[in-house]
Design an enzyme around this catalytic site. Structure first.
Site, PDB file in Angstrom:
ATOM      1  N   LYS A  17      41.606  44.327  46.823  1.00 51.13           N
ATOM      2  CA  LYS A  17      42.640  45.333  46.549  1.00 51.13           C
ATOM      3  C   LYS A  17      42.925  45.447  45.055  1.00 51.13           C
ATOM      4  CE  LYS A  17      45.447  43.011  49.168  1.00 51.13           C
ATOM      5  NZ  LYS A  17      44.514  42.012  49.692  1.00 51.13           N
TER       6      LYS A  17
ATOM      7  N   GLY B 286      46.810  36.942  45.229  1.00 54.18           N
ATOM      8  CA  GLY B 286      45.999  36.744  44.027  1.00 54.18           C
ATOM      9  C   GLY B 286      45.048  37.923  43.936  1.00 54.18           C
TER      10      GLY B 286
END
Ligand code: GDP
Ligand code: IMO
Ligand code: MG
Length: 448
Positions: free
Chosen positions: A19, A43
């Site tokens: 993402k 993260g």
């Protein structure tokens, strides 16, 4: 009436779909990027000209000059972790001041949240979730229990002191009684968080008002999902989930932008599948091929360094993610990781007791009964790394993607063939859609 357009970017699997990279690439078309759920359990890796950034709380959009980042009310925020991240970004030359906005309604993670999470995870008789140990679950528990501390309260030092004194007293008693934990010191905690409060204060505002004003002025906003659909507190593989609404619906409640203002939902999926931590994973490959995916895909957690469990693309879950999130476009990442395989298994359906089922189990135990039906797709055994045009992909890779598109029910708009910003290709219609999202921004700027 909002004039600006919005897009929600969500993970279609168990997180780590890429993402961060995709938000970075797409942020070119947006004025603002907002995080709406989770905390520094996330993260998000972004690689720009070979330089690596791992973002945990700060939206990936801030790496692009001119793009502002918002940490919305749905986030649980560890002020100490945020300050560390800000310091690292400043040291890397990223302009944070004036570009980052933190919701006064976001919940604050305090050290006792971590203490309770660690103790509970390791307590005998408890289901071990395999959490990131960041205090996420206990902080959301306090939010829902209406006893949390919000960012606005963090800035109110008198209230902060009383809150910490009362909460530390209570949490110490609970943690001692249940888990025999060592007590935490309220005075030390107050000093540390009062100091953090002063440093966070310049970033704090009513971000719902900020986002809605920006939209009313014709600016475009991207919502950066954290975690993934199958980690969602309601729709994921409960109880092996995180504690927030990571699906697209969370973008509205987690920022204060109305659901009617969401223009499109973009789902990110790997060309295969991974998960970190415990819980069901129907297509997990526990053999040498799984190890190969881990090695080639460098599948180790960006935050915790834990090896990720690896397996094959799961179409029933991808269809489920499509339904829950209303995915209109899919982005497929890490296609290059499959380059060496002669055959690529892909799960096309589930069977329970020999009978086909389209249902996704509501219980973790339900997954134990699932038998995956696989189709083996031919591999391409040639490098796709860094390819940026669909036509240049080997035929077998195009066929693999076409199959995923047909079976998932969502159009593929973008494919990623490497971790770098430029290792990306777009479908024309998707690019045109993005330009249309960006247009009001251009018009708004032209007026200034
Ligand atoms: P996120 O949490 O969804 O942002 O994903 P992570 O950053 O945790 O994990 C994705 C990992 O895959 C990171 O190390 C990225 O640099 C890397 N990555 C992203 N896209 C690609 C790709 O297309 N190919 C390869 N080989 N790596 C990628
Ligand atoms: P990004 O945004 C992958 C997983 C943990 C654990 C479960 C609960 O980088 O995709 P938590 O600490 O949230 O209570 O842990 O959720 N998890 C993630 N897995 N990517 C993430 O974020 C995750 N955030 C949480 O491993 O199984
Ligand atoms: Mg990640």
């Amino acid at each position: 009436m909002n004039k600006g357009k919005t897009a929600v970017i969500i993970g279609a699997q168990w997180g780590d779909e890429g993402k961060g990279k995709i938000v970075d690439v797409l942020s070119e078309n947006f004025s603002m990027v907002a995080r709406y759920a989770g905390g520094h359990n996330a993260g998000h890796t972004v690689i720009i000209n070979g330089k690596k950034f791992i973002l945990q709380l700060v939206p990936s959009g801030v790496l692009r000059p001119g793009c502002r980042g918002v940490i919305g009310n749905g986030v649980v925020l560890d002020p100490v972790a945020l300050l560390k991240e800000i310091a690292n970004l400043r040291a890397a030359g990223v302009t944070i001041d004036g570009n980052l906005f933190v919701s006064n309604r976001a919940q604050v993670i305090l050290p006792y949240h971590r203490m309770i999470e660690l103790a509970a995870e390791n307590a005998p008789g408890r289901v071990k979730i395999g959490t990131t140990s960041r205090g996420i679950g206990p902080a959301y528990e306090d939010k829902m229990g209406r006893r949390g501390l919000r960012v606005a309260d963090l800035l109110d030092l008198e209230l902060l002191k009383t809150h910490i004194e009362n909460a530390v007293h209570e949490k110490n008693m609970i943690a001692h009684a249940l888990f025999n934990s060592e007590p935490l010191d309220a005075d030390k905690m107050y000093k540390e968080y009062a100091d953090a409060s002063a440093q966070i204060a310049p970033f704090v505002c009513d971000t719902a008002a900020l986002l809605n004003q920006a939209l009313a002025g014709g600016e475009s906003v991207m919502f950066e999902g954290a975690q993934g659909t199958m980690l969602d507190i309601d729709h994921g593989t409960y109880p092996f989930v995180t504690s927030s609404s990571s699906t697209s619906g969370g973008a509205a409640t987690g920022t204060g932008v109305a659901p009617t203002a969401i223009s499109t939902v973009i789902g990110v999926t790997k060309a295969y599948c991974t998960r970190v931590g415990g819980g069901p994973f129907p297509t997990e490959a526990l053999d040498a091929l799984g190890d190969q995916l881990r090695a080639r895909g460098n599948e180790f957690g960006a935050v915790t360094g834990r090896p990720r469990r690896c397996g094959w693309l799961d179409l029933p879950l991808l269809r489920y993610a499509g339904m829950i999130n209303g995915i209109s476009w899919l982005v497929v990442t890490k296609l290059d990781v499959l380059d060496e395989l002669a055959e690529i298994p892909i799960c096309v359906g589930y069977k329970i007791n020999g009978k086909k089922t389209a249902e996704i189990p509501a219980q973790a135990s339900g997954y134990d009964q699932i038998e995956c039906v696989y189709k083996k797709m031919p591999g391409w055994r040639t490098s796709t790394q860094g390819i940026t045009q669909m036509e240049k992909l080997p035929k077998a890779a195009r066929e693999y993607l076409a199959f995923v598109e047909k079976e998932s029910g969502a159009r593929i708009g973008m494919v990623s063939t490497g971790p770098g910003r430029e290792q990306t290709m777009f479908v024309d219609e998707f690019s045109a859609g993005l330009r249309a999202l960006a247009e009001p921004r251009t018009r708004a700027q032209a007026r200034i």
